[in-house]
Every structure is written in structure tokens, then in C-alpha cells.
Design an enzyme around this catalytic site. Structure first.
Site, mmCIF file in Angstrom:
data_model
loop_
_atom_site.group_PDB
_atom_site.id
_atom_site.type_symbol
_atom_site.label_atom_id
_atom_site.label_comp_id
_atom_site.label_asym_id
_atom_site.label_seq_id
_atom_site.Cartn_x
_atom_site.Cartn_y
_atom_site.Cartn_z
ATOM 1 C CG ASP A 102 30.111 44.782 36.906
ATOM 2 O OD1 ASP A 102 29.968 44.698 37.831
ATOM 3 O OD2 ASP A 102 30.077 43.810 35.788
ATOM 4 C CG ASP A 204 31.384 41.433 41.282
ATOM 5 O OD1 ASP A 204 31.101 40.707 39.910
ATOM 6 O OD2 ASP A 204 32.229 40.914 42.017
ATOM 7 C CD GLU A 267 27.743 38.056 40.361
ATOM 8 O OE1 GLU A 267 27.939 36.940 39.446
ATOM 9 O OE2 GLU A 267 28.415 38.720 40.861
ATOM 10 C CG HIS A 329 31.102 38.084 32.621
ATOM 11 N ND1 HIS A 329 29.889 38.479 33.282
ATOM 12 C CD2 HIS A 329 31.918 38.223 33.714
ATOM 13 C CE1 HIS A 329 30.060 38.904 34.242
ATOM 14 N NE2 HIS A 329 31.446 38.810 34.742
ATOM 15 C CG ASP A 330 30.875 35.278 35.749
ATOM 16 O OD1 ASP A 330 31.963 35.557 35.287
ATOM 17 O OD2 ASP A 330 30.404 35.998 36.596
HETATM 18 C C1 NOJ Z 1 31.256 37.811 39.718
HETATM 19 C C2 NOJ Z 1 31.614 38.194 38.189
HETATM 20 O O1 NOJ Z 1 30.719 38.248 37.477
HETATM 21 C C3 NOJ Z 1 32.863 37.368 37.975
HETATM 22 O O2 NOJ Z 1 33.249 37.369 36.691
HETATM 23 C C4 NOJ Z 1 34.070 37.638 38.995
HETATM 24 O O3 NOJ Z 1 35.205 37.047 38.798
HETATM 25 C C5 NOJ Z 1 33.631 37.397 40.407
HETATM 26 N N1 NOJ Z 1 32.261 38.333 40.808
HETATM 27 C C6 NOJ Z 1 34.611 38.439 41.329
HETATM 28 O O4 NOJ Z 1 34.389 39.615 41.071
#
Ligand code: NOJ
Length: 532
Positions: A102, A204, A267, A329-330
Site C-alpha cells: 500500500d 492510497d 484508490e 477495511h473502510d
Molecule cells: C484511504 C484508506 O483506505 C483509509 O483507511 C485511510 O484512512 C485514508 N485513505 C487516509 O490515508
């Protein structure tokens, strides 16, 4: 040459996301680690996936659980060391698994040596590696931007008398990608890991990395309502998706391409037309895949999803390859969103759509809603904006491996609670059960691997309704029909006019034989007579 003709591993394959803190603890501190992941690689390979993507494993104060990186070229001691990483990489490769890291380019931790230098003095050479500005004439923040985690995007630094920008926590200062030295240093970070043998990166918040040069106010969002996050009060027009970010993505790609078949996944949350631009052009490609989160963002309704799939497919450039993400995870857990019976249908959807699927750890055993007691909430986003139902801890709970104390995840109480039903919903229990979700995932992954029609075939949507979603996948003379009942009523199995069913290749229900009825919550993969 088209991607289908080349069929690189990342187009044929399935990616499995590992959240290292919650996969397997090997040293009894209640937090997962690299040796733990290595110990579970047979399980991962046995699932039938092709690559693992590890959420950040770099040194971090863990204010955002690793997405606040204090050293891009190190290993967080809680997770292990370089020896543990190299072992994991070699063991994964020995099992035919690719390893993606990542890469977090938008921001560092405020504990990163670069930021410590940057904030130490206005004339420090690294001052411009971050985004510093004088106050507005009234002494307030330089503009109206709102952090994704709530509050102003600007933090005042008393000692040096300026504000710095942070799109997330104030302990996650944004880097200044307009500075050539920062850019070069970050390219070195990518080289460092590529040289070490990683197979690519999930990048990210890629669409965030460059901001409009003069930092104008963002426009107010007329559709904002108080049940939405504070961030959504504004449209992130000037703080994201700037043309210069595409140039940087193309640079990342040019570097990755020097290393052979590596993959870059961005992302990116944007509407289809702007999302598709992140593929770049044939002459100047950007990421191989901008992550597609539309299965997460849209209602679990067949008519809605048919439109989503059609619109997404139509938006792809000729050289673009689709992908689908259903859990992360989000995001809330799939089984919590669609319910347990439909989690089986969701598995079939994810693994039969055209495009690379990303499967999130724990979704294969159907972990559902996990209620996190108030005193155990750890997610900084939830802690800063309670009551909106946006907590991310509930999808970050540890993997329950078996029914032993602490579910075989650890020898002590884990950092987040386990799913309440872990004594029965765990990997060992589902491993033995031919009717479990885990068994279904393995069967579908194996089917996908054995059927090029599923991995690289064409896709044609078939007429359906609010409950029934159907599509064909075709490759050479193989023709598969996928029919998914997203409802709880049985339905007539309506076939395309020219279709003759030869065989049931998979069902979400046990012991399926040919019939002209689609049971409630049923999904089917049917082999049709060959195209003549
Ligand atoms: C996206 C990530 O998936 C998330 O978990 C994170 O809090 C934010 N970017 C900030 O890096």
C-alpha cells in the site's frame, strides 16, 4: 495488443486484501503481524486467489492505523522487520501469490523525518515538501477546505507561524507533489520496494495528491444534509483530481513498467467519466486499474446494479480493464449490508463479473455486523464524527481462525473485538462444512480459475428486473450464463431466447439440479450450449 490477448496475471487473477493488524498475531500482543500472515499463507493460497495486497506495514504512530507513514522504506516493528518481510515475500511467491503493498503518497505522519524537518524552520530545504501557507487576512485558515475526517484541512503551527494542509488527520500532513525533490524522493520509495521484489502497489487516495496551485475555496455542496459527513459540505473540486496528478500517475506507471509485469491500482472515488481517465492513454498509460467501488456505493437491487455495470463498462476506454471491489477495511461488511443468504449471491456476483475482483479478508466467512462497544472504538474517523454510522472498526475486526481462546488469532485479547458469533463463524468450522460460505468462495474461485470465460471472457447483460440480475460470459465457444436472485421470492428461470442449458456449474445453494425455477436467494452459473 488488447489486455485480453495479453491476459496479464492481474487481469486474470483475484486480489485478496489483508489488513495486517487483524489477520494473525504471532507474538501475543493482540495485533496481527507479518510472521502471522506468513503462517497463514497456505490458507490464502488454498482459497484460490492470485495476489495479496497488504494494507500499510511501514513504521507508523498508528493514528490512522498505518495510513500515517513515518518511514516509507521501513517495517513497523509491531509487524516485524525486513527479515520477516522478505520471508513473507518469498513464501508468497513460492505459493504462486503476488504481493502488493500500500503506497500512501498523499500524506505522511507528522512523525516522518521529512515533516519534522519541514516544520522546523521556514527556510528548511524540506519546508516546501509539504503545503504551508500564511493565514487568511482575518488570521484564519488559508481557505475553506474540510478534512475528510472532519474539521478544517488546515492546522496552525505556532512555532513557524504558518498553517499546513492535511486532507485527513492533522497528524497526516499532505505532501507537496509540485516540489520536484519530493517527487524524486517518492519515486525512490517505489524503486526501493520494486527492487525488493514486490509485484505492485495499491495507491492510497491517488486522486488527492495534487491540489489546485492557488488553493481556491471549494464550492459549497447544495445537496449536503446533516446526516452526511462534514467533508461533504463542500465539493472537493480544487483539492482533488487535478490534471497534474495524472502526470504523476503516468510517471509511476513508466517506472513500474521498467520492472516487467507489475501492477498499479489507484484508490479513486470519482464519477465514471473522470474515473476512467486514470487509465491514461495507450501512449501514456497511468494506473492499470483505478479501483471501482460501485458495488459498495449502490443499493443491492438488480435493476440498479444492471445500470451500474452497464454504465461502468461503457465508460471504460478500449485499453482499460475493469475491476470490482465489494468489501474493504473502510466499508461496511458485505454480509452486514446484504444479509447472510445474499452474501452467497454477492460472492457469486463478485467472482463472475468481468474484471479483476478484490476480496477483503473475512468476507469469505461472512463476518457480518460487529457491534463495537463505545470504549473499544479505535477508528479516528468515528471518534471525530460519532453518530453518523461511519465507523470502520466493524470491518477491521480480527479473523476468527478457530474456536480456541481468542479464536486462534492471538493469545491475548485482540486490539479490536471479535465478531460475536466467532465460536461458530470461524475458518476451521467453515473449512469442514461443505455448505459453508468459505466452501462456496473456494468453489467459485476454482471455477473462475478454470474458466477463461469468467476471467477474461466478454460480458453481455441479459434482461432482468429488480430482483434478477443476469449476464452471459463468453470466451471462444464457451458460453456461461450467470443468474442471480437478489430477492427472497422464487422466480422463473428465464433464459435468453437462443440459450440451451447444458449444465449447472455452480449454485449458491447446495445440491442444485437443473430446474426452471430460481430459488429465493439463489445464484447460478450455467453452461449453455456452445455458440455456433
Ligand atoms: C484511504 C484508506 O483506505 C483509509 O483507511 C485511510 O484512512 C485514508 N485513505 C487516509 O490515508
Amino acid at each position: 495488443m488488447s489486455i485480453v490477448a495479453q491476459a496479464p496475471w492481474w487481469a486474470r487473477g483475484v486480489i485478496y486484501q489483508i489488513y495486517p493488524r487483524s489477520f494473525q498475531d504471532s507474538n501475543g500482543d493482540g495485533v496481527g503481524d507479518l510472521a502471522g500472515i506468513a503462517a497463514r499463507l497456505d490458507y490464502v493460497a488454498g482459497l484460490g486467489v492470485d495476489a495479496i495486497w497488504l494494507s500499510p506495514i511501514f513504521p507508523s504512530p498508528m493514528a490512522d492505523f498505518g495510513y500515517d507513514v513515518a518511514d516509507y522504506c521501513g517495517i513497523e516493528p509491531m509487524f516485524g522487520d525486513f527479515a520477516a518481510f522478505d520471508t513473507l515475500l518469498a513464501d508468497a511467491h513460492a505459493r504462486g501469490l503476488k504481493v502488493l503493498l500500500d503506497f500512501v503518497p498523499n500524506h505522511t505522519s507528522d512523525q516522518h523525518a521529512w515533516f519534522r524537518e519541514s516544520r522546523s524552520a521556514r527556510d528548511n530545504p524540506k519546508r516546501d515538501w509539504y503545503i504551508w501557507r500564511d493565514p487568511a487576512p482575518d488570521g484564519g485558515p488559508p481557505n475553506n477546505w474540510i478534512s475528510d475526517f472532519g474539521g478544517s484541512s488546515w492546522e496552525w503551527d505556532e512555532a513557524s507561524g504558518q498553517y499546513y494542509l492535511h486532507a485527513f488527520l492533522k497528524s497526516q500532513p499532505d505532501l507537496n507533489w509540485r516540489n520536484p525533490d519530493l517527487r524524486a524522493a517518492m519515486m525512490d520509495v517505489l524503486r526501493f520496494w520494486l527492487d525488493r521484489g514486490v509485484d505492485g502497489f495499491r495507491i492510497d487516495v491517488l486522486w488527492h495528491i495534487v491540489k489546485a496551485a492557488d488553493l481556491p475555496d471549494n464550492p459549497v455542496n447544495p445537496d449536503w444534509t446533516p446526516n452526511r459527513t462534514e467533508r461533504d459540505r463542500l465539493i472537493q473540486h480544487h483539492s482533488t483530481d487535478q490534471p497534474e496528478a495524472h502526470e504523476i500517475a503516468a510517471e509511476f506507471r513508466a517506472l513500474a513498467d521498467q520492472y516487467g509485469e507489475r501492477v498499479l491500482i489507484g484508490e479513486i472515488f470519482l464519477p465514471n467519466d473522470r474515473h476512467a481517465r486514470w487509465f491514461g492513454t495507450v501512449e501514456r498509460p497511468e494506473v492499470h486499474m483505478p479501483f471501482n467501488f460501485q458495488l459498495i456505493e449502490n443499493a443491492w437491487n438488480a435493476a440498479v446494479l444492471r445500470d451500474v455495470i452497464a454504465d461502468y463498462e461503457a465508460s471504460l476506454p478500449a485499453h482499460g480493464w475493469p475491476n470490482w471491489v465489494f468489501g474493504s477495511h473502510d466499508a461496511p461488511r458485505i454480509a452486514a449490508r446484504v444479509g447472510e443468504p445474499q452474501a452467497r449471491v454477492a460472492a457469486m456476483l463478485l467472482l463472475t463479473l468481468r474484471g479483476t475482483p478484490t476480496l477483503y479478508q473475512g468476507d469469505e466467512i461472512g463476518i457480518g455486523e460487529v457491534v463495537i462497544p463505545a470504549d473499544r472504538v479505535r477508528d479516528p474517523q468515528e471518534l471525530r464524527q460519532p453518530g453518523l454510522g461511519i465507523g470502520r472498526d466493524r470491518s477491521r475486526t480480527p479473523i476468527p481462525w478457530d474456536a480456541s481462546p481468542f479464536a486462534g488469532f492471538s493469545t491475548v485479547e485482540p486490539w479490536l473485538p471479535l465478531n460475536a458469533d466467532w465460536p461458530t463463524r470461524n475458518v476451521a468450522a467453515q473449512d469442514r462444512d461443505p455448505s459453508s460460505l468459505l466452501t462456496l468462495y473456494r468453489a467459485l474461485l476454482s471455477l473462475r480459475r478454470g474458466q477463461p470465460a469468467l476471467s477474461i471472457g466478454d460480458m453481455v447483460l441479459v434482461a432482468g428486473d429488480d430482483d434478477v440480475l443476469a449476464y452471459e460470459r463468453r470466451h471462444d465457444d464457451v458460453r456461461l450464463l450467470i443468474v442471480l436472485n437478489l430477492g427472497s421470492q422464487s422466480r422463473a428461470l428465464i433464459l435468453p431466447a437462443d440459450a440451451i442449458v447444458m449444465e449447472v456449474l455452480a449454485s449458491t445453494l447446495p445440491a442444485r439440479t437443473l430446474a426452471d425455477v430460481l430459488a429465493p436467494d439463489e445464484g447460478l452459473v450455467l453452461r449453455l450450449a456452445s455458440v455456433r
